[in-house]
Design a protein around this motif. Structure first.
Motif, PDB file in Angstrom:
ATOM      1  N   LEU A 130       1.028  -0.915   0.588  1.00  0.00           N
ATOM      2  CA  LEU A 130       0.171  -0.478   0.444  1.00  0.00           C
ATOM      3  C   LEU A 130       1.464   1.319   0.425  1.00  0.00           C
ATOM      4  CD1 LEU A 130      -2.738   1.218   0.015  1.00  0.00           C
ATOM      5  CD2 LEU A 130      -2.523   1.168   3.455  1.00  0.00           C
ATOM      6  N   VAL A 131       0.552   2.005  -0.663  1.00  0.00           N
ATOM      7  CA  VAL A 131       1.553   2.988  -0.978  1.00  0.00           C
ATOM      8  C   VAL A 131       0.506   4.840  -1.369  1.00  0.00           C
ATOM      9  CG1 VAL A 131       3.088   4.824  -2.573  1.00  0.00           C
ATOM     10  CG2 VAL A 131       3.118   2.308  -2.590  1.00  0.00           C
ATOM     11  N   PHE A 132       0.455   5.177  -0.681  1.00  0.00           N
ATOM     12  CA  PHE A 132      -0.100   7.040  -0.349  1.00  0.00           C
ATOM     13  C   PHE A 132       0.858   7.873  -1.277  1.00  0.00           C
ATOM     14  CE2 PHE A 132      -1.214   4.605   2.634  1.00  0.00           C
ATOM     15  CZ  PHE A 132      -3.350   4.727   3.271  1.00  0.00           C
ATOM     16  N   LEU A 133       0.823   8.582  -2.471  1.00  0.00           N
ATOM     17  CA  LEU A 133       1.455   8.995  -3.441  1.00  0.00           C
ATOM     18  C   LEU A 133       1.048  10.591  -3.346  1.00  0.00           C
ATOM     19  CD1 LEU A 133       1.292   6.641  -5.327  1.00  0.00           C
ATOM     20  CD2 LEU A 133       3.234   7.330  -6.046  1.00  0.00           C
ATOM     21  N   ASN A 134       0.991  11.250  -2.244  1.00  0.00           N
ATOM     22  CA  ASN A 134       0.557  12.788  -1.826  1.00  0.00           C
ATOM     23  C   ASN A 134       1.449  13.666  -3.070  1.00  0.00           C
ATOM     24  OD1 ASN A 134      -1.790  13.320   0.498  1.00  0.00           O
ATOM     25  ND2 ASN A 134       0.315  11.236   1.285  1.00  0.00           N
ATOM     26  N   PHE A 135       1.022  14.566  -3.582  1.00  0.00           N
ATOM     27  CA  PHE A 135       1.435  15.472  -4.529  1.00  0.00           C
ATOM     28  C   PHE A 135       1.228  16.652  -4.399  1.00  0.00           C
ATOM     29  CE2 PHE A 135      -1.416  12.260  -7.248  1.00  0.00           C
ATOM     30  CZ  PHE A 135      -2.388  13.238  -7.259  1.00  0.00           C
ATOM     31  N   ILE A 144      -4.028  12.560  -4.099  1.00  0.00           N
ATOM     32  CA  ILE A 144      -3.320  11.667  -3.271  1.00  0.00           C
ATOM     33  C   ILE A 144      -3.710  10.757  -4.273  1.00  0.00           C
ATOM     34  CG2 ILE A 144      -4.931  10.850  -1.827  1.00  0.00           C
ATOM     35  CD1 ILE A 144      -2.900   9.736  -0.243  1.00  0.00           C
ATOM     36  N   ILE A 145      -2.378   9.689  -4.683  1.00  0.00           N
ATOM     37  CA  ILE A 145      -3.065   8.509  -5.860  1.00  0.00           C
ATOM     38  C   ILE A 145      -3.032   7.431  -5.121  1.00  0.00           C
ATOM     39  CG2 ILE A 145      -2.429   7.239  -7.285  1.00  0.00           C
ATOM     40  CD1 ILE A 145      -1.361   9.308  -8.986  1.00  0.00           C
ATOM     41  N   LEU A 146      -3.762   6.681  -4.477  1.00  0.00           N
ATOM     42  CA  LEU A 146      -3.534   5.387  -3.410  1.00  0.00           C
ATOM     43  C   LEU A 146      -3.380   3.646  -4.422  1.00  0.00           C
ATOM     44  CD1 LEU A 146      -6.791   5.821  -1.307  1.00  0.00           C
ATOM     45  CD2 LEU A 146      -4.291   6.752  -0.787  1.00  0.00           C
ATOM     46  N   GLN A 147      -2.044   3.568  -3.963  1.00  0.00           N
ATOM     47  CA  GLN A 147      -1.880   2.266  -5.014  1.00  0.00           C
ATOM     48  C   GLN A 147      -1.550   1.438  -4.319  1.00  0.00           C
ATOM     49  OE1 GLN A 147       2.202   2.713  -7.387  1.00  0.00           O
ATOM     50  NE2 GLN A 147       2.537   0.919  -6.039  1.00  0.00           N
ATOM     51  N   THR A 148      -1.892  -0.100  -4.675  1.00  0.00           N
ATOM     52  CA  THR A 148      -2.706  -0.901  -3.512  1.00  0.00           C
ATOM     53  C   THR A 148      -1.674  -2.250  -5.048  1.00  0.00           C
ATOM     54  OG1 THR A 148      -3.955  -1.601  -4.566  1.00  0.00           O
ATOM     55  CG2 THR A 148      -4.263  -0.567  -2.730  1.00  0.00           C
TER      56      THR A 148
END
Length: 237
Positions: A130-135, A144-148
């Motif tokens: 799980l990754v939280f990509l805050n930009f 934010i993009i949430l990557q699973t």
């Protein structure tokens, strides 16, 4: 989004997934998603964050050139370049299951910086998938993009990206960002689909971040974890 905990030893959750306040309050709204199937070991995908050396080669060419690596070096789009500065670090206790990458993006057109495309990204990995990509962008707002990453088989991963963005920003902006991210991600997918995971790869000093990341990621394995076996010799093909 529904998240489930699974451990091969049957143990319960060891940490909680953080909430994104802006999504909870409704300030950021869902603006789209992408889905990919990647023929690779699950560790290959998050390990990309520590492999900063690949950014210039793989993600430097303009997104206008697409995701097909046969054409990303085309002279047609050579007037534009993406420039990346990145740093990856694991987090200390009590968040040792997390790591963070700070990424700064700029773009050049005919060799001159184009400030409108400056973008700051903070990518926080929570656990192995799980990754939280805050930009943040100076004019186009925050999101934010949430990557699973979900393993379907030992060497088959389902990767989903969901974007949430400020609701007062026109939807075309986050959709463009998601499309740009998709192009860059698909360049990585081409590499992942054509490489072999090596438990003990030959690394040079510029790859020190990869070794550091592997030591951090090792916490997500147990004695019962299934691990792919590498070739007998480090130089075997």
């Amino acid at each position: 989004m529904l998240l489930l905990w699974y451990h091969c030893d049957g143990t319960g959750p060891a940490w909680a997934v953080p909430e994104q306040p802006e999504i909870i309050t409704g300030d950021w709204v869902f603006r789209g998603q992408t889905e990919h199937f990647v023929d690779a070991h699950i560790q290959e995908i998050p390990e990309n964050a520590a492999d900063t050396a690949h950014l210039a080669f793989l993600h430097g060419p303009a997104i206008l050139s697409g995701s097909d690596l046969r054409y990303t070096k085309s002279r047609l789009w050579d007037f534009m370049k993406h420039v990346w500065e990145a740093e990856w670090q694991p987090e200390p206790e009590p968040h040792r299951h997390c790591s963070r990458m700070q990424l700064q993006h700029t773009a050049t057109i005919f060799g001159k910086r184009f400030p409108l495309l400056d973008l700051s990204v903070s990518a926080r990995q929570v656990g192995p998938g799980l990754v939280f990509l805050n930009f943040k962008h100076a004019f186009l707002g925050h999101g934010i993009i949430l990557q699973t990453v979900t393993p379907l088989e030992p060497l088959l991963q389902n990767v989903v990206h969901k974007i949430y963005y400020q609701k007062n920003v026109p939807a075309i902006i986050p959709k463009f960002i998601l499309r740009a991210e998709c192009i860059q991600f698909e360049r990585d997918v081409t590499i992942w689909n054509n490489k072999q995971y090596l438990p003990k790869p030959l690394l040079v000093c510029e790859d020190a971040g990869i070794q550091k990341h592997r030591r951090w990621f090792a916490q997500f394995y147990s004695e019962r974890s299934r691990r792919p076996s590498g070739p007998k010799g480090d130089l075997d093909w």
